[in-house]
Design a protein around this motif. Sequence first.
Motif, PDB file in Angstrom:
ATOM      1  N   UNK A  37       4.378  27.049  -3.495  1.00  0.00           N
ATOM      2  CA  UNK A  37       4.412  26.329  -2.532  1.00  0.00           C
ATOM      3  C   UNK A  37       3.923  26.883  -1.171  1.00  0.00           C
ATOM      4  N   UNK A  38       4.195  26.194  -0.037  1.00  0.00           N
ATOM      5  CA  UNK A  38       3.482  26.868   1.220  1.00  0.00           C
ATOM      6  C   UNK A  38       3.982  28.275   1.307  1.00  0.00           C
ATOM      7  N   UNK A  39       5.195  28.792   0.806  1.00  0.00           N
ATOM      8  CA  UNK A  39       5.461  30.491   0.868  1.00  0.00           C
ATOM      9  C   UNK A  39       4.608  31.085  -0.131  1.00  0.00           C
TER      10      UNK A  39
ATOM     11  N   UNK B 186       3.606  19.178   4.399  1.00  0.00           N
ATOM     12  CA  UNK B 186       4.332  18.374   5.571  1.00  0.00           C
ATOM     13  C   UNK B 186       4.218  17.094   5.217  1.00  0.00           C
ATOM     14  N   UNK B 187       2.931  16.686   5.085  1.00  0.00           N
ATOM     15  CA  UNK B 187       2.804  15.029   4.721  1.00  0.00           C
ATOM     16  C   UNK B 187       3.405  14.893   3.482  1.00  0.00           C
ATOM     17  N   UNK B 188       2.937  15.698   2.542  1.00  0.00           N
ATOM     18  CA  UNK B 188       3.952  15.109   1.071  1.00  0.00           C
ATOM     19  C   UNK B 188       5.542  15.183   1.165  1.00  0.00           C
ATOM     20  N   UNK B 189       6.013  15.908   2.063  1.00  0.00           N
ATOM     21  CA  UNK B 189       7.443  15.881   2.256  1.00  0.00           C
ATOM     22  C   UNK B 189       8.030  14.973   3.112  1.00  0.00           C
ATOM     23  N   UNK B 190       7.163  14.429   4.071  1.00  0.00           N
ATOM     24  CA  UNK B 190       7.912  13.681   5.099  1.00  0.00           C
ATOM     25  C   UNK B 190       7.400  12.198   5.315  1.00  0.00           C
ATOM     26  N   UNK B 191       6.127  11.969   4.915  1.00  0.00           N
ATOM     27  CA  UNK B 191       5.629  10.815   4.679  1.00  0.00           C
ATOM     28  C   UNK B 191       5.898   9.839   3.803  1.00  0.00           C
ATOM     29  N   UNK B 192       6.506   8.558   4.028  1.00  0.00           N
ATOM     30  CA  UNK B 192       6.863   7.866   2.966  1.00  0.00           C
ATOM     31  C   UNK B 192       6.026   7.608   1.716  1.00  0.00           C
ATOM     32  N   UNK B 193       4.661   7.149   2.107  1.00  0.00           N
ATOM     33  CA  UNK B 193       3.798   6.981   1.099  1.00  0.00           C
ATOM     34  C   UNK B 193       2.558   7.829   1.379  1.00  0.00           C
ATOM     35  N   UNK B 194       2.761   9.178   1.058  1.00  0.00           N
ATOM     36  CA  UNK B 194       1.835  10.191   1.175  1.00  0.00           C
ATOM     37  C   UNK B 194       0.253   9.994   0.993  1.00  0.00           C
ATOM     38  N   UNK B 195       0.093   9.349  -0.248  1.00  0.00           N
ATOM     39  CA  UNK B 195      -0.955   9.210  -0.806  1.00  0.00           C
ATOM     40  C   UNK B 195      -2.205   8.181   0.103  1.00  0.00           C
ATOM     41  N   UNK B 196      -1.217   7.059   0.333  1.00  0.00           N
ATOM     42  CA  UNK B 196      -2.045   5.990   1.220  1.00  0.00           C
ATOM     43  C   UNK B 196      -2.133   6.498   2.515  1.00  0.00           C
ATOM     44  N   UNK B 197      -1.424   7.316   3.137  1.00  0.00           N
ATOM     45  CA  UNK B 197      -1.674   8.004   4.613  1.00  0.00           C
ATOM     46  C   UNK B 197      -2.878   8.954   4.225  1.00  0.00           C
ATOM     47  N   UNK B 198      -2.773   9.795   3.353  1.00  0.00           N
ATOM     48  CA  UNK B 198      -3.782  10.816   3.209  1.00  0.00           C
ATOM     49  C   UNK B 198      -5.211  10.125   2.938  1.00  0.00           C
TER      50      UNK B 198
ATOM     51  N   UNK C 117      -4.097  22.037  -6.042  1.00  0.00           N
ATOM     52  CA  UNK C 117      -3.233  22.460  -7.282  1.00  0.00           C
ATOM     53  C   UNK C 117      -1.762  22.287  -6.598  1.00  0.00           C
ATOM     54  N   UNK C 118      -1.346  22.413  -5.677  1.00  0.00           N
ATOM     55  CA  UNK C 118       0.106  22.369  -5.142  1.00  0.00           C
ATOM     56  C   UNK C 118       0.308  21.009  -4.663  1.00  0.00           C
ATOM     57  N   UNK C 119      -0.876  20.323  -3.917  1.00  0.00           N
ATOM     58  CA  UNK C 119      -0.427  18.980  -3.485  1.00  0.00           C
ATOM     59  C   UNK C 119      -1.296  18.005  -3.655  1.00  0.00           C
ATOM     60  N   UNK C 120      -1.784  17.944  -5.078  1.00  0.00           N
ATOM     61  CA  UNK C 120      -2.760  16.936  -5.563  1.00  0.00           C
ATOM     62  C   UNK C 120      -2.892  15.755  -4.931  1.00  0.00           C
ATOM     63  N   UNK C 121      -1.400  14.894  -4.673  1.00  0.00           N
ATOM     64  CA  UNK C 121      -1.432  13.575  -4.314  1.00  0.00           C
ATOM     65  C   UNK C 121      -1.862  13.539  -2.870  1.00  0.00           C
ATOM     66  N   UNK C 122      -1.939  14.485  -2.266  1.00  0.00           N
ATOM     67  CA  UNK C 122      -2.397  14.391  -0.730  1.00  0.00           C
ATOM     68  C   UNK C 122      -3.832  14.903  -0.514  1.00  0.00           C
ATOM     69  N   UNK C 123      -4.083  16.109  -1.283  1.00  0.00           N
ATOM     70  CA  UNK C 123      -5.494  16.575  -1.152  1.00  0.00           C
ATOM     71  C   UNK C 123      -6.487  15.750  -1.826  1.00  0.00           C
ATOM     72  N   UNK C 124      -6.276  15.235  -2.975  1.00  0.00           N
ATOM     73  CA  UNK C 124      -7.303  14.437  -3.775  1.00  0.00           C
ATOM     74  C   UNK C 124      -7.284  12.801  -3.143  1.00  0.00           C
ATOM     75  N   UNK C 125      -6.320  12.578  -2.513  1.00  0.00           N
ATOM     76  CA  UNK C 125      -6.336  11.109  -1.758  1.00  0.00           C
ATOM     77  C   UNK C 125      -7.271  11.315  -0.645  1.00  0.00           C
ATOM     78  N   UNK C 126      -7.140  12.519   0.164  1.00  0.00           N
ATOM     79  CA  UNK C 126      -7.893  12.628   1.375  1.00  0.00           C
ATOM     80  C   UNK C 126      -9.514  12.524   0.732  1.00  0.00           C
ATOM     81  N   UNK C 127      -9.753  13.442  -0.418  1.00  0.00           N
ATOM     82  CA  UNK C 127     -11.080  13.247  -0.887  1.00  0.00           C
ATOM     83  C   UNK C 127     -11.514  12.053  -1.177  1.00  0.00           C
TER      84      UNK C 127
END
Length: 235
Positions: free
Chosen positions: A13-15, A105-117, A181-191
């Motif tokens: 992850x981020x680490x 941060x978005x993936x862990x704190x936003x209720x619907x991360x994919x929609x927001x992204x 690779x780590x946050x597909x739901x967020x990154x791919x939704x942005x794209x």
Amino acid sequence: MEDTWVDAAADSGPRAGASRLRILQVLRQAPSGLGVQELADEVGLHANTIRFHLERLVADGVVERRVEERTEPGRPRLTFTAVARPGTHGDRRSYQLLAEILASFVASTVPDAATAAAEAGRTWGRYLTERPGPYRHTDWDEAVTELLRILDDVGFVPELAKPGGHQQILLRHCPFLEVASEHREVACSVHLGLMQGALAEMRAPVTASKLLPFVEPSLCVAHLTEDGRADKHQP
């Protein structure tokens, strides 16, 4: 052996992004290259964890693996060196790390991360596109050509394909591969949102209906369909 896998898995992850950045910084300060154990001693991680991160850095093209020539009998020494980048320095800002921090941060704190992204992507897609003049509408071919230019500028190395009468855009290089690779739901939704926003800003009769990530290790596919919502009378 079990401790090896636990140690590598724990650094994820981020680490993981921070650890890889630290390894890369150490290698940039050692032009002649370093071995795995030397890196482990310098960074303070288990040698097997170092190997795990080195594989990712080599795959990303920022580190090279070299086998030193030996004049004496014995196993050749394997070393790793940072790939030189024109105009960059060892203390350059790490936008990769920043992207990982924000995505996690978005993936862990936003209720619907994919929609927001996706909405964030649409906003930026509109920003990156030149809006056509009043009462002018972009046709399908013109819109797709402009979209390919935008995606190429971002770094996706896009290619247009038309299998079976349906248009697709082949994305053969993801400039945000590690984040995706780590946050597909967020990154791919942005794209996907970025493509949708760009086409909407052009008032194009086409939209990006879906994005299939990693259909192959280095290939994502965006599907294009007719946009029935396009208002031909809107200026």
